[in-house]
Scaffold this active site. Sequence first.
Site, mmCIF file in Angstrom:
data_model
loop_
_atom_site.group_PDB
_atom_site.id
_atom_site.type_symbol
_atom_site.label_atom_id
_atom_site.label_comp_id
_atom_site.label_asym_id
_atom_site.label_seq_id
_atom_site.Cartn_x
_atom_site.Cartn_y
_atom_site.Cartn_z
ATOM 1 N N SER A 159 -10.291 -0.237 6.875
ATOM 2 C CA SER A 159 -9.571 -0.147 5.598
ATOM 3 C C SER A 159 -8.908 -1.425 5.115
ATOM 4 O O SER A 159 -8.373 -1.462 4.009
ATOM 5 C CB SER A 159 -8.514 0.957 5.673
ATOM 6 O OG SER A 159 -9.113 2.219 5.676
ATOM 7 N N LYS A 165 0.846 -1.204 0.000
ATOM 8 C CA LYS A 165 0.000 0.000 0.000
ATOM 9 C C LYS A 165 0.877 1.249 0.000
ATOM 10 O O LYS A 165 1.900 1.300 0.702
ATOM 11 C CB LYS A 165 -0.884 -0.027 1.255
ATOM 12 C CG LYS A 165 -1.898 1.102 1.341
ATOM 13 C CD LYS A 165 -2.791 0.936 2.577
ATOM 14 C CE LYS A 165 -3.868 2.003 2.660
ATOM 15 N NZ LYS A 165 -4.759 1.807 3.838
ATOM 16 N N SER A 215 -9.487 1.972 2.784
ATOM 17 C CA SER A 215 -8.534 2.744 2.026
ATOM 18 C C SER A 215 -7.511 1.868 1.297
ATOM 19 O O SER A 215 -6.824 2.359 0.409
ATOM 20 C CB SER A 215 -7.782 3.676 2.977
ATOM 21 O OG SER A 215 -7.047 2.929 3.926
#
Lengths: 453, 453
Positions: free
Chosen positions: A175, A82, A151
């Site tokens: 997330s 990420k 996210s």
Amino acid sequence: MTDVALSNLTACQAATEIARGAISAQDYTRACLARIEEVESEIQAFAHFDPAHAIAQARELDAHKARGGTLGPLHGIPVAIKDIIDTSDYPTEFGSPLFKDRRPFDDATIVAKLRSAGAVILGKTVTTEFAYFHPGKTRNPHDTARTPGGSSSGSAAAVASGMVPLAIGSQTNGSIIRPASFCGVFAIKPSHGLVSRHGVLTLSRALDHVGPFARTLEDLGLILETLAGFDPEDPDTRPIAVPPFRKAVTEKFPLEPRIAFVRTPIWDKADIATRTAFEGLAEALGPACYPVELPERYAEAWEAHRVVMASDMAHRFGALVDQRGDGVSSVLHDLVAEGRKVTATQYLAARDLAQSLAKGLNEIFEECNAIITPAAPGVAPIGHNSTGNPAFCSLWTLVGLPSISLPLLEGEGGMPLGVQLIGARNDDVRLFRTAKWLAEKITPKGKKRAKKS
Amino acid sequence: MTDVALSNLTACQAATEIARGAISAQDYTRACLARIEEVESEIQAFAHFDPAHAIAQARELDAHKARGGTLGPLHGIPVAIKDIIDTSDYPTEFGSPLFKDRRPFDDATIVAKLRSAGAVILGKTVTTEFAYFHPGKTRNPHDTARTPGGSSSGSAAAVASGMVPLAIGSQTNGSIIRPASFCGVFAIKPSHGLVSRHGVLTLSRALDHVGPFARTLEDLGLILETLAGFDPEDPDTRPIAVPPFRKAVTEKFPLEPRIAFVRTPIWDKADIATRTAFEGLAEALGPACYPVELPERYAEAWEAHRVVMASDMAHRFGALVDQRGDGVSSVLHDLVAEGRKVTATQYLAARDLAQSLAKGLNEIFEECNAIITPAAPGVAPIGHNSTGNPAFCSLWTLVGLPSISLPLLEGEGGMPLGVQLIGARNDDVRLFRTAKWLAEKITPKGKKRAKKS
């Protein structure tokens, strides 16, 4: 020359084949790159990736093996990271134009651990802006008209669409678990403090968790064994012996587990299909699963989570919003404004409540192996202006308990619907065992790799 | 029958004599009780004590020894406990009329540890109201017209006047080091997290420290070995091997230490006599001691300490002030009102500053064994409406570093003036070594037991 079908191998399978020399790290990496070539233009899971650099890493791993070097547990396995997690070889831009081309000097602790374990760092995955709510470009691999969730949007979508077997995400509210549910993959938000966050953008020390995505539970266990453990740079980690997560999902469960079906005080926020699916699931599990109602004060958890997150993020992002607010989304502007209105005593009361709620849940885990509850209020919503509702995660994030999303159900339009299992704090290994039992008990409908597979 | 002179023995001496059978636990305890009889009416160090109960404990310890039982390191040694620390056998009233006759069911962790080590829990010592600023009844044993300092007023005075060899206090700002300085005894505020605070009234998790008072450094090391160590009930303690504090002060220092003379940004708050005394002391230490100036931002530490303490105490005492405010002092009313005005982001910024200042100080400890600075702005002030100024402690409490006060200097009117030595975080044992070196280097003027000894 490149066999894209190799990208169907799980990480565990590929690691075995690479170790015994049936395929090379380069073969498997090229297969993943070929799969990316096939679907990335539509899915847009990556913020950055560099095929030549990935192959160079794989080539060096093959050379290391040829020299008789020791192989790590992830030798030759591509992992996507990420884009709020620092990498020394790729930009790390936090999903914000304000940090375009930002290049960290050092790897985050977990990235360094992955490299030591032999992983190929394949690229950086799309995150919402600063891992908060403003969406990135990624599409849901099961239906590109829908959000992948956030996210950790790109990590979930990359794994779901077979571009990588493994990816790393983070969760401050919902997330990891929400995008895993929306994209139909396995993911774990481990116990708070199990995985180091050094080199990961801090939103809230109390709420931030880092965890992996995978297409099988065994793969999830494989990578968590590398990620977990003490890091002097993250004051919330503890010196521990890393539990054998992978073994936990390959062994037979010693006793029939007991599962608490917790509807939570926000049950009416789940859509009717989800509620029906979970009532049916609980019934199908028979006497091993029974409903447990949380005491009334648990209804305060959502407000407490909001208070802590808003305050911590106002503290972290306030100066940025003041100085460079034009480059910041309106949702983050609003959150900072909200957080600045919180008083210290409100903040401390919310932190205390979190501790007290966590203690209260211990009672459930004396009787039960895990809590079962939806991972999200329903399947991935249509549209890309929102990443969906994290409400079914907030409580478990606030109390720091480990939770896994399992892609075992199907909802509206055949879209995946995650089953969330929550375990006792610091007993992530028991949670893995219970997840394995559940996954075997419930035959997932139409288990498949998403998009053109 | 009772030889009050026995109360002159240090804890180490008495423990040795008791262990070899030269005196009994009852003999030593009776001697302390006799000393209390002599001076307590004037000093008023105790909130509660019960001679019969103390002798009963000593009798049981003697019987245990007669049965051939294993002796703990504090076998037969009377210890006095600050009245914010829970004891199952004495009331614990926090220095507040609102908690009159409050009887805890359990011992605080450290009290249980002291009992296991063979200590006689002699009684509870006077604290200011909730260990904040509103004074208790205790007088300074060196001059009863003066304050003993606070908030651990009774513990410092009881040790200074020879009523007990050892006592326990606590510090959230300057509540161990300041009374130690004013009363002319040794005391340590250990590294944050070295000593458990479970069962001790919480003012501020970030700032609260528990530590002992003694008349010699060796006695201080003896009791700290019992107090230190991991407690699962105090989340700030860590699993550690307890360092050999007592050995550290009986061994020869391996190398000549280097000492940083730090005037701190509040140097002008020290009175002229104190400044002169410390300039002279630094010079007398020769090249081993040199001045180090803290960077400018260290001037913000006092405000940050205030923000954290006010917020944490408003959080802890707000409800009490609202519900039973008539029984609460005006200083505490004011602090709660002040703490309630702090915003969460101000609070979090102050906590961050504390961490950052702590890191910055590491640089000093790479070169130096300890920092030397006054324990207080001067000798104990005349009067009993205030417990004096803790300003020379606030910075070191905020950053969680261990600090010792040594009764090596004399100020106005022959009153004691403490030398404060500060060590690196979690290196309390090196601080003990350095303190021992300093104590031997500087011959204290007129070292004596205070009041009628």
